[in-house]
Design an enzyme around this catalytic site. Structure first.
Site, PDB file in Angstrom:
ATOM      1  N   ARG A  42      27.420 -23.814  -7.777  1.00 30.53           N
ATOM      2  CA  ARG A  42      27.669 -23.448  -6.387  1.00 30.53           C
ATOM      3  C   ARG A  42      27.137 -22.086  -6.007  1.00 30.53           C
ATOM      4  O   ARG A  42      26.619 -21.912  -4.897  1.00 30.53           O
ATOM      5  CB  ARG A  42      29.173 -23.478  -6.105  1.00 30.53           C
ATOM      6  CG  ARG A  42      29.692 -24.870  -6.039  1.00 30.53           C
ATOM      7  CD  ARG A  42      31.174 -24.864  -5.882  1.00 30.53           C
ATOM      8  NE  ARG A  42      31.701 -26.228  -5.931  1.00 30.53           N
ATOM      9  CZ  ARG A  42      32.966 -26.541  -5.854  1.00 30.53           C
ATOM     10  NH1 ARG A  42      33.853 -25.587  -5.730  1.00 30.53           N
ATOM     11  NH2 ARG A  42      33.357 -27.794  -5.908  1.00 30.53           N
ATOM     12  N   GLU A  99      30.750 -31.622  -2.299  1.00 30.31           N
ATOM     13  CA  GLU A  99      29.600 -31.574  -3.202  1.00 30.31           C
ATOM     14  C   GLU A  99      29.127 -32.990  -3.514  1.00 30.31           C
ATOM     15  O   GLU A  99      27.960 -33.216  -3.832  1.00 30.31           O
ATOM     16  CB  GLU A  99      30.059 -30.906  -4.497  1.00 30.31           C
ATOM     17  CG  GLU A  99      28.963 -30.351  -5.354  1.00 30.31           C
ATOM     18  CD  GLU A  99      29.509 -29.379  -6.400  1.00 30.31           C
ATOM     19  OE1 GLU A  99      30.386 -28.572  -6.042  1.00 30.31           O
ATOM     20  OE2 GLU A  99      29.063 -29.455  -7.551  1.00 30.31           O
ATOM     21  N   ALA A 150      54.891 -23.995  -3.587  1.00 36.59           N
ATOM     22  CA  ALA A 150      55.112 -25.363  -4.073  1.00 36.59           C
ATOM     23  C   ALA A 150      53.824 -26.162  -4.015  1.00 36.59           C
ATOM     24  O   ALA A 150      53.805 -27.306  -3.589  1.00 36.59           O
ATOM     25  CB  ALA A 150      56.202 -26.042  -3.258  1.00 36.59           C
ATOM     26  N   HIS A 196      31.414 -22.012  -1.028  1.00 40.79           N
ATOM     27  CA  HIS A 196      30.971 -23.394  -1.197  1.00 40.79           C
ATOM     28  C   HIS A 196      29.721 -23.578  -0.344  1.00 40.79           C
ATOM     29  O   HIS A 196      29.726 -23.215   0.836  1.00 40.79           O
ATOM     30  CB  HIS A 196      32.062 -24.351  -0.744  1.00 40.79           C
ATOM     31  CG  HIS A 196      31.828 -25.759  -1.166  1.00 40.79           C
ATOM     32  ND1 HIS A 196      30.898 -26.569  -0.541  1.00 40.79           N
ATOM     33  CD2 HIS A 196      32.373 -26.497  -2.143  1.00 40.79           C
ATOM     34  CE1 HIS A 196      30.904 -27.751  -1.140  1.00 40.79           C
ATOM     35  NE2 HIS A 196      31.786 -27.723  -2.104  1.00 40.79           N
ATOM     36  N   THR A 248      59.313 -22.051  -0.667  1.00 41.99           N
ATOM     37  CA  THR A 248      57.994 -22.380  -0.142  1.00 41.99           C
ATOM     38  C   THR A 248      57.979 -22.330   1.379  1.00 41.99           C
ATOM     39  O   THR A 248      58.953 -22.699   2.029  1.00 41.99           O
ATOM     40  CB  THR A 248      57.556 -23.774  -0.644  1.00 41.99           C
ATOM     41  OG1 THR A 248      56.457 -24.219   0.133  1.00 41.99           O
ATOM     42  CG2 THR A 248      58.678 -24.791  -0.539  1.00 41.99           C
ATOM     43  N   PHE A 280      30.491 -33.855 -12.710  1.00 41.62           N
ATOM     44  CA  PHE A 280      30.725 -32.785 -11.746  1.00 41.62           C
ATOM     45  C   PHE A 280      29.848 -31.611 -12.126  1.00 41.62           C
ATOM     46  O   PHE A 280      29.412 -31.510 -13.268  1.00 41.62           O
ATOM     47  CB  PHE A 280      32.213 -32.379 -11.753  1.00 41.62           C
ATOM     48  CG  PHE A 280      32.801 -32.349 -10.362  1.00 41.62           C
ATOM     49  CD1 PHE A 280      32.949 -31.160  -9.681  1.00 41.62           C
ATOM     50  CD2 PHE A 280      33.196 -33.524  -9.739  1.00 41.62           C
ATOM     51  CE1 PHE A 280      33.490 -31.144  -8.399  1.00 41.62           C
ATOM     52  CE2 PHE A 280      33.732 -33.511  -8.470  1.00 41.62           C
ATOM     53  CZ  PHE A 280      33.890 -32.319  -7.785  1.00 41.62           C
ATOM     54  N   GLN A 325      34.392 -17.317  -4.086  1.00 41.26           N
ATOM     55  CA  GLN A 325      33.407 -18.390  -4.200  1.00 41.26           C
ATOM     56  C   GLN A 325      33.052 -18.940  -2.838  1.00 41.26           C
ATOM     57  O   GLN A 325      33.926 -19.248  -2.028  1.00 41.26           O
ATOM     58  CB  GLN A 325      33.941 -19.517  -5.068  1.00 41.26           C
ATOM     59  CG  GLN A 325      32.902 -20.618  -5.251  1.00 41.26           C
ATOM     60  CD  GLN A 325      33.343 -21.640  -6.268  1.00 41.26           C
ATOM     61  OE1 GLN A 325      34.262 -22.397  -6.036  1.00 41.26           O
ATOM     62  NE2 GLN A 325      32.666 -21.657  -7.407  1.00 41.26           N
TER      63      GLN A 325
END
Lengths: 663, 163
Positions: free
Chosen positions: A339, A308, A68, A295, A90, A172, A293
């Site tokens: 990134r 960021e 959810a 960060h 959930t 961004f 990924q």
């Protein structure tokens, strides 16, 4: 032990006497409205078919959504709105899903700050994915983006506005105008700094008006698969320990990512890859799991994210020599480069000995050169986080940071309509009855690297796509295909085994071994020998699951059991990730290898294409990895699937041919 | 002056029914990300979620077990670490009334970040959540002993306590 068995017998006796109702304990559940008495035409039956120790309640729905968060809620809402009797299962209260952590925003080419075109957003996303993204799915997502944002606004999300009353959009990373030639684009829409929360609140609130049935704090154990078709989900109700089978012709998986396989990650402790593991146990593949990924700025140690936006406000990264090293690696974008570029640069600095701290294993994020009022007004949250988790006063000292696991580009492979696919005989084959969306899915829009603010967009567009696909191919009230009476028995047996496990290794020990191995062997910088060693270690750690020891034998609110089930799920994700990474002998997007530093495509795109011979499929790496795990042995098998290079409409939006990626 | 207080209590009272932001000056200027204007919170006002209800018939040991799960599984990492460490220290010795306060604190607010901002005192705590447990949480968050708070604790401490 005897008292536990007596208790569960009592429970089953009570449950059988309330054939149509919820087990007694749950009737007093203050969240009654979530149950809606199992939807419009459900007969909740209690069956003894699986195990007399665990009372099983059967439900029938037109659609079941697992998870959810943003994607799950959007799918559940879309399905309910279309008239489907929908259940949402959930393990967390909807507004506590990890989506709430998202503070950035949603990208959409509305063109409020300057002229914009979704085809430019399409180009940015394809380039950001390092040409591993499927361009039909990216076309679908970026074209739908403006309509999706307007739709959310109509649902009630109060996007921040400019003085003229238009939706405010900010810059961004990775977003440009005119196919990269027109400078920075401003296309990220936000609701102050709580876009994720607003999304959850709005979708959850609206879906309740359509009578969606929520099963909150139910832990989904497995998919109910029969003859290659998904027929529903089996779940454990944490409140009273009962087992629930949700039968449905349409199951949507939206369970999020699996950051917790690593020692240091920005994710909440709920990101345990439950959906990926359920799909793996069903014998289906996961796609591109090696693309994790990192960060650039997570707090060293705790892993909490430093946004960021700090670098957007003027914060800079410095090494032990006090040098702003990003100037060397990305002369134009500097600290605001993509990134993966920033993470890689930080790691190189550390490996070359210019790290800070007693073990020289991280770098600093400096903010104290910014005026204190700006820090207080624009970045107050960062000050708290830095003080509580790093003991640092940002007005005086720099924050210790390290590239930290943040997002999983990989997941359950789907087509652009949200249908889960398998790849057999050289073709994509849809798995009937199964859909996936959000971080759990891999459509693939993010390819090898995700751009910031594209994730929330991914959630709403593909959550909606799943609902639309189901609505177009099925009707509410469709007859359910038959299901074996003891379906899900294996899952309950596994849970029972874990509940009474008395081996030699605690859950937390095995988890720590896994996390440290992944952190040391499959982090930002990867190299062949280190990955191979990691694969062998992970294979051994996988085997140690047999020696797991749990201490809580109860069945009601058993956190130890849930965390052990989550560990099983994490382990499946971890072995696939590290094996896929070891096999992929190139560097692409977030997957960077020291021993194979360049991208290996079918042509060498750094030179003119004329005169080049196209490499055969098995000799280049511009392809998706599909990984399967044999649950009993833990052996990982890998297959490869081609990237989809054509958009949905070549005349409207031509695909972007691969090129060298530089910012 | 008095009518102002009455008005304020009325407003806060209204806010108890469904989670609406108290109009007591809790404007969110916290927001980083550039020049985004303030948050008008229309979604919270126009789309009220069903109210949180306490569970009066839940046995106290079951309540503790539920609150343990709900402390450890939060929306973002900061709250996961903070609340699971807080639960490790205090949950098993809380009185019934404290448990009720804690239950309300961690389950009623719809935005997990709010709990974090109140605990760190970045935002004022709404009156309805002020009390003994909130004070304990604020004090705990200050971390006067400078304990290392690198991660949520594993569950071993429960096993040791039960032995």
């Amino acid at each position: 032990m005897a008292s536990v068995r007596a208790a569960s017998r009592l429970l089953s006796r009570r449950a059988i006497s309330n054939i149509k109702a919820v087990p007694a304990a749950a009737v007093q559940n203050s969240r009654n409205f979530h149950f809606s008495i199992y939807g419009k035409k459900n007969n909740a039956k209690v069956s003894d078919d699986i195990s007399t120790q665990y009372p099983v309640v059967d439900h029938e729905f037109d659609a079941v959504v697992v998870g959810a968060g943003g994607a799950g809620l959007r799918a559940a809402f879309g399905l309910s709105e279309a008239g489907f009797n929908t259940a949402c299962v959930t393990k967390l209260f909807p507004t506590r899903s990890h989506t709430v952590a998202a503070q950035g925003g949603i990208n959409a080419a509305l063109g409020n700050m300057e002229d914009d075109d979704w085809r430019w957003h399409f180009y940015d996303t394809v380039k950001g994915s390092d040409w591993l993204g499927d361009q039909d799915a990216i076309h679908y997502m970026t074209e739908q983006a403006p309509a999706a944002v307007v739709e959310l606004e109509n649902f009630g999300m109060p996007f921040s506005r400019t003085e003229d009353g238009k939706i405010y959009q900010r810059a961004f990373g990775g977003q440009s105008l005119k196919y990269g030639k027109g400078g920075q684009a401003h296309r990220c829409c936000c609701v102050a700094d709580r876009t994720g929360h607003s999304l959850l609140h709005t979708l959850y609130g609206r879906s309740l008006r359509y009578d969606t049935s929520y099963f909150v704090e139910y832990f989904a154990l497995d998919l109910l698969m029969e003859d290659g078709q998904c027929k529903g989900v089996i779940a454990l109700c944490m409140e009273d320990g009962s087992i629930h089978r949700f039968r449905s012709q349409n199951t949507v998986i939206a369970t999020g990512g699996y950051g917790r396989t690593y020692f240091s990650c920005t994710s909440a402790h709920t990101s345990t890859g439950d959906g990926n593991a359920m799909v793996t146990r069903a014998g289906l593949p996961c796609q591109d799991l090696e693309f994790v990924q990192f960060h650039p700025t997570g707090i060293y140690g705790a892993g909490c994210l430093i946004t960021e936006g700090c670098r957007g406000e003027g914060g800079i990264l410095i090494n032990s020599e006090g040098e702003r090293f990003m100037e060397r690696y990305a002369p134009n974008a500097k600290d605001l480069a993509s990134r993966d570029v920033v993470s890689r640069s930080m790691t190189i600095e550390i490996r070359e000995g210019r790290g800070v701290g007693p073990e020289k294993d991280h770098v600093y994020l400096q903010l104290h050169h910014l005026p204190p009022q700006q820090l207080a007004a624009r970045l107050p949250g960062i000050s708290e986080t830095a003080m509580i988790f790093a003991g640092v006063d940002v007005t005086k000292e720099p924050i210790p940071v390290l590239p930290t696991v943040h997002y999983n580009m990989g997941g359950i492979p789907t087509n652009y309509k949200g249908q889960v696919i398998d790849y057999t005989d050289g073709k994509d084959k849809v798995v009937p009855g199964l859909y996936a969306c959000g971080e759990a899915a891999c459509a693939s829009v993010h390819g090898a690297n995700r751009l910031g603010a594209n994730s929330l967009l991914d959630l709403v567009v593909f959550g909606r796509a799943c609902a639309l696909t189901i609505a177009s191919e099925h009707k509410p009230g469709e007859k359910l295909s038959p299901l074996k009476p003891n379906a899900g028995e294996e899952s309950v047996a596994n849970m029972d085994k874990l509940r009474f496990a008395s081996g030699s290794l605690r859950t937390s020990e095995i988890r720590l071994n896994m996390q440290k191995t992944m952190q040391n062997h499959a982090a930002v910088f990867r190299t062949g020998s280190v990955l191979k060693e990691g694969c062998d270690k992970m294979d051994d750690i996988y085997q140690t699951l047999d020696q797991i020891k749990t201490f809580d034998r109860g069945i009601v609110w058993n956190t130890d059991l849930v965390e052990s089930l989550e560990l099983q799920n994490l382990m499946l994700n971890a072995v696939q990730t590290i094996h896929s990474a070891e096999q992929r002998k190139e560097s692409r997007g977030a997957h960077a290898r020291e021993d194979f530093k360049v991208r290996v495509d079918e042509f060498d795109y750094s030179k003119p294409l004329q005169g080049q011979e196209k490499k055969p499929f098995d000799q280049h790496w511009r392809k998706h990895t599909l990984s399967y795990v044999d649950r009993k042995t833990g052996k990982v098998t890998l297959k490869y699937r081609p990237v989809i290079d054509t958009s949905l409409d070549e005349e409207d939006c031509a695909h972007v041919p691969p090129a060298i990626r530089s910012y | 002056m008095l009518s102002g207080l009455v008005a304020k209590r009325l407003v806060t009272g209204l806010c108890q029914a469904s989670w609406r932001p108290a109009i007591t000056g809790m404007v969110s200027s916290r927001g980083y990300r550039g020049d985004a204007p303030d948050d008008n919170k229309f979604d919270l006002i126009e789309i009220p979620l069903p109210p949180w209800l306490e569970k009066p018939d839940e046995p106290i040991n079951i309540k503790r077990r539920r609150l343990l799960y709900e402390s450890r599984k939060r929306g973002m990492l900061e709250n996961c670490i903070l609340l699971s460490l807080f639960a490790k220290r205090y949950l098993n010795t809380m009185t019934e009334s404290q448990l009720l306060q804690y239950d309300r604190l961690i389950n009623e607010p719809s935005n997990d970040w709010d709990i974090y901002y109140w605990a760190t005192e970045a935002h004022p705590t709404p009156e309805v959540y002020q009390g003994e447990v909130m004070d304990m949480l604020k004090e705990f968050t200050k971390n006067r002993n400078h304990e290392q708070r690198l991660d949520a604790p594993s569950l071993e401490y429960l096993e040791k306590e039960s032995q």
